[in-house]
Write a protein that holds these residues in place. Sequence first.
Motif, short mmCIF file in Angstrom:
data_model
loop_
_atom_site.label_atom_id
_atom_site.label_comp_id
_atom_site.label_asym_id
_atom_site.label_seq_id
_atom_site.Cartn_x
_atom_site.Cartn_y
_atom_site.Cartn_z
N THR A 115 0.87 -1.17 0.00
CA THR A 115 0.00 0.00 0.00
C THR A 115 0.90 1.22 0.00
O THR A 115 1.80 1.34 0.84
CB THR A 115 -0.90 0.01 1.25
OG1 THR A 115 -1.68 -1.19 1.25
CG2 THR A 115 -1.83 1.21 1.23
N THR B 103 -5.61 4.66 6.03
CA THR B 103 -6.33 3.87 5.01
C THR B 103 -7.82 3.75 5.34
O THR B 103 -8.48 2.82 4.90
CB THR B 103 -5.72 2.46 4.89
OG1 THR B 103 -5.78 1.82 6.17
CG2 THR B 103 -4.29 2.52 4.40
N SER B 104 -8.34 4.70 6.11
CA SER B 104 -9.77 4.66 6.43
C SER B 104 -10.59 4.92 5.17
O SER B 104 -10.09 5.40 4.16
CB SER B 104 -10.10 5.71 7.50
OG SER B 104 -9.83 7.01 7.02
N VAL B 105 -11.88 4.58 5.26
CA VAL B 105 -12.77 4.72 4.10
C VAL B 105 -12.77 6.14 3.56
O VAL B 105 -12.83 6.37 2.35
CB VAL B 105 -14.21 4.29 4.49
CG1 VAL B 105 -15.17 4.56 3.33
CG2 VAL B 105 -14.24 2.82 4.86
N SER B 106 -12.67 7.11 4.45
CA SER B 106 -12.69 8.51 4.03
C SER B 106 -11.48 8.87 3.16
O SER B 106 -11.49 9.88 2.46
CB SER B 106 -12.73 9.43 5.24
OG SER B 106 -11.55 9.30 6.02
N GLN B 107 -10.44 8.03 3.20
CA GLN B 107 -9.22 8.31 2.45
C GLN B 107 -9.12 7.52 1.14
O GLN B 107 -8.09 7.58 0.47
CB GLN B 107 -7.99 7.99 3.31
CG GLN B 107 -7.90 8.83 4.58
CD GLN B 107 -7.83 10.31 4.28
OE1 GLN B 107 -6.97 10.76 3.52
NE2 GLN B 107 -8.74 11.07 4.87
N ASN B 108 -10.19 6.80 0.80
CA ASN B 108 -10.18 6.05 -0.45
C ASN B 108 -9.89 6.99 -1.63
O ASN B 108 -10.49 8.06 -1.74
CB ASN B 108 -11.52 5.35 -0.67
CG ASN B 108 -11.67 4.11 0.18
OD1 ASN B 108 -10.69 3.63 0.76
ND2 ASN B 108 -12.88 3.59 0.28
N GLY B 109 -8.98 6.56 -2.48
CA GLY B 109 -8.60 7.40 -3.61
C GLY B 109 -7.36 8.22 -3.34
O GLY B 109 -6.83 8.86 -4.25
N TYR B 110 -6.88 8.17 -2.09
CA TYR B 110 -5.68 8.94 -1.74
C TYR B 110 -4.48 8.03 -1.47
O TYR B 110 -3.43 8.50 -1.03
CB TYR B 110 -5.95 9.81 -0.51
CG TYR B 110 -6.93 10.93 -0.78
CD1 TYR B 110 -6.53 12.08 -1.46
CD2 TYR B 110 -8.25 10.83 -0.38
CE1 TYR B 110 -7.43 13.10 -1.73
CE2 TYR B 110 -9.16 11.84 -0.64
CZ TYR B 110 -8.75 12.97 -1.31
OH TYR B 110 -9.65 13.98 -1.57
N GLY C 201 -2.66 3.99 -2.95
CA GLY C 201 -2.77 2.96 -3.98
C GLY C 201 -2.00 1.71 -3.63
O GLY C 201 -1.58 1.51 -2.49
N GLU C 202 -1.80 0.87 -4.63
CA GLU C 202 -1.08 -0.39 -4.47
C GLU C 202 0.08 -0.39 -5.46
O GLU C 202 -0.11 -0.36 -6.67
CB GLU C 202 -2.00 -1.58 -4.74
CG GLU C 202 -1.42 -2.92 -4.36
CD GLU C 202 -1.49 -3.19 -2.87
OE1 GLU C 202 -0.97 -4.24 -2.46
OE2 GLU C 202 -2.06 -2.38 -2.14
#
Length: 231
Positions: A70, A82-89, A91-92
Motif C-alpha cells: 500500500t 487507510t480509512s474509508v474517508s481516504q479512499n482514492g488517496y 494505492g497499491e
Amino acid sequence: MGTILACSAHKRSYVRLFELDDMTKSNQDLQQNPAPTPTGSGRRRRFLGAGVTAAPLVLTMISQPALGATCFTPSRSLSRNTSVSQNGYFGECTGAESPGNYKAQQTPGTSAYHWPATVKPTDPFHPTFKMGSDQGKTKFTKLVGGNWVSKSFGEVLDINVAGQVHFHLIAAYLNKLGGNGAVIPDVAITVEGILQIWSEYITKGFYAPTAGVEWGAEKIVTYLKTNGIVK
C-alpha cells in the motif's frame, strides 16, 4: 440303536439351545452398550472412503499473485491513513525492481534486463535529474574530449556510497516508467514527484514532505522502500 439316535438328537438340541442362549446374550449386550455414532469427521471419512475409485485424487495448487505494498504520497505516508474517508488517496504499488538489479543488468536483450523501454543505461543522467554541485553525490560528470558531460544512468548507478540518495531515486524513476513491469500509481507518486525529491535534496540537503518535516537521504530511501516504490 434307537438309544444312540435319541442321544444324538438330544445332544444336537442341547447345542442349539446353547447357541441361541449365546446369541440372546450378545443382543442384550449390544442393546445395553450400543456402538458409538460416528462423529462428523468419522462420517466424512466414511463418505470419502465410499467414494474412492481407482482414479487418484488430484489437488491443484493455485498460485497467488505476489502482493504489493500500500503506497502513499510522501506527505500522506506520515500517517498512512487507510480509512474509508481516504479512499482514492493511496494505492497499491507492485512489481518494483531493486536498484541493485538495474545496476547489475545493463545489457538489453538478456532475461534479467528489466529497464523500461523509454530509458537506456547509456542515456545521460543529467539533465533529467538536475545537476547539483557536489561531485559524486549530486553531480555526476566525466571529461570526454576536453568537455565535461553527464555520466549515464548506468554509470551513476555504479556509484553507490552510504548516505547517497541517487541510487534509489533512479530505481524509483525506472520503476515509475514501468521497468520490471512495475505499477506505481500517480496517487502515490508521479515522475515529477520523484524528480522533485531529488531537486529539493540537491538544493537543501533534505526533502520536506510537509512543512516542518525534513527527510535526509536515509528517510527518503525508507519512504521509497516501505511504500513499494523500490524493492
